[in-house]
Design a protein around this motif. Structure first.
Motif, PDB file in Angstrom:
ATOM      1  N   PHE A 115       0.838  -1.199   0.000  1.00 10.37           N
ATOM      2  CA  PHE A 115       0.000   0.000   0.000  1.00 10.37           C
ATOM      3  C   PHE A 115       0.871   1.246   0.000  1.00 10.37           C
ATOM      4  O   PHE A 115       1.708   1.447   0.883  1.00 10.37           O
ATOM      5  CB  PHE A 115      -0.917   0.020   1.215  1.00 10.37           C
ATOM      6  N   ARG A 116       0.683   2.108  -0.997  1.00 15.05           N
ATOM      7  CA  ARG A 116       1.453   3.345  -1.073  1.00 15.05           C
ATOM      8  C   ARG A 116       0.655   4.481  -0.438  1.00 15.05           C
ATOM      9  O   ARG A 116      -0.466   4.774  -0.862  1.00 15.05           O
ATOM     10  CB  ARG A 116       1.794   3.689  -2.520  1.00 15.05           C
ATOM     11  N   LEU A 117       1.237   5.105   0.557  1.00 15.28           N
ATOM     12  CA  LEU A 117       0.610   6.255   1.187  1.00 15.28           C
ATOM     13  C   LEU A 117       0.517   7.401   0.190  1.00 15.28           C
ATOM     14  O   LEU A 117       1.428   7.612  -0.619  1.00 15.28           O
ATOM     15  CB  LEU A 117       1.411   6.665   2.411  1.00 15.28           C
ATOM     16  N   ALA A 118      -0.556   8.153   0.258  1.00 14.84           N
ATOM     17  CA  ALA A 118      -0.837   9.172  -0.763  1.00 14.84           C
ATOM     18  C   ALA A 118       0.286  10.184  -0.907  1.00 14.84           C
ATOM     19  O   ALA A 118       0.594  10.638  -2.011  1.00 14.84           O
ATOM     20  CB  ALA A 118      -2.148   9.872  -0.432  1.00 14.84           C
ATOM     21  N   HIS A 119       0.939  10.535   0.203  1.00 11.00           N
ATOM     22  CA  HIS A 119       1.991  11.544   0.159  1.00 11.00           C
ATOM     23  C   HIS A 119       3.329  10.981   0.638  1.00 11.00           C
ATOM     24  O   HIS A 119       4.239  11.744   0.989  1.00 11.00           O
ATOM     25  CB  HIS A 119       1.604  12.754   1.020  1.00 11.00           C
ATOM     26  N   GLY A 120       3.449   9.667   0.648  1.00  8.75           N
ATOM     27  CA  GLY A 120       4.665   9.065   1.184  1.00  8.75           C
ATOM     28  C   GLY A 120       5.053   7.781   0.481  1.00  8.75           C
ATOM     29  O   GLY A 120       4.951   7.662  -0.736  1.00  8.75           O
TER      30      GLY A 120
END
Length: 218
Positions: A115-120
């Motif tokens: 899962f890729r964090l939206a801003h990270g």
């Protein structure tokens, strides 16, 4: 050869999630309890290290550097390197609490590794930088006579688990089944005959879906 992995002491972000909204992650201080934890952990870490010189690699975040300072390892430390690749998973800059809570729920359903964090970052991004760091560290430990054979890494919970995942060839399913170590809790990885071994398992909140286990040899 040995690598001792130590999680930082309790920080402000561990007791006040809104701190991430007003203080950069890298600047979050230890709590008063965290200061006590780090000081109290010093004698135990020194016993594990023994009398051998140690190379220390520390995340450059304030909470990890302060933890290392309070361990008071003195002249055991042959060198100290602030290593950005050992930092915490990046969740972005100052965080929006509503958005971050939504992302936590999405990440739990999607899987913490991919899962890729939206801003990270995703967990996979952290895994990549752990691999790059270990790819430089292991040859130094094995081949460079000037580099200590004992290494202490002071880092963060998820990063520590991913360092183990890389060295022990854990599956992604197993990694996602494990809990972070407690604050100032350590693990010891020993290298013998081409195989890394973990001294004791991490707490596990479920069995790995693929049936793999933490202490299995490569």
């Amino acid at each position: 050869m040995r690598i001792i992995l130590l999680r930082h002491a309790q920080s402000l972000g561990n007791v006040d999630e809104l701190a991430y909204c007003r203080i950069p992650d890298h600047a979050l201080p230890l709590t008063p309890l965290g200061e006590q934890q780090a000081t109290a952990a010093g004698p135990a870490v020194r016993r594990v290290l023994g009398a051998e010189p140690v190379a220390v690699y520390v995340s450059p975040y304030l909470r990890t550097r302060r933890t290392l300072h309070l361990l008071d390892l003195g002249d055991l430390v042959e060198r100290t390197v602030a290593e950005p690749r050992l930092r915490e998973q990046d969740w972005g800059n100052l965080q929006d609490p509503v958005e971050q809570e939504l992302q936590k729920r999405q990440r739990h359903a999607f899987g913490h590794f991919f899962f890729r964090l939206a801003h990270g970052e995703s967990g996979a991004d952290v895994d990549d930088r752990c691999a790059a760091f270990l790819g430089e560290l292991q040859p130094k430990m094995i081949r460079d006579p000037r580099h200590p054979k004992t290494v202490l890494i002071v880092s963060h919970g998820l990063t520590i688990r991913l360092l183990c995942r890389r060295l022990l060839a854990w599956s992604i399913e197993l990694f996602e089944s494990l809990s972070n170590p407690e604050h100032c809790e350590h693990r010891v990885l020993s290298y013998d005959g081409g195989v890394w071994r973990l001294d004791r398992p991490f707490a596990q909140w479920r069995d790995a879906p693929d049936g793999t286990t933490q202490l299995a040899q490569r």
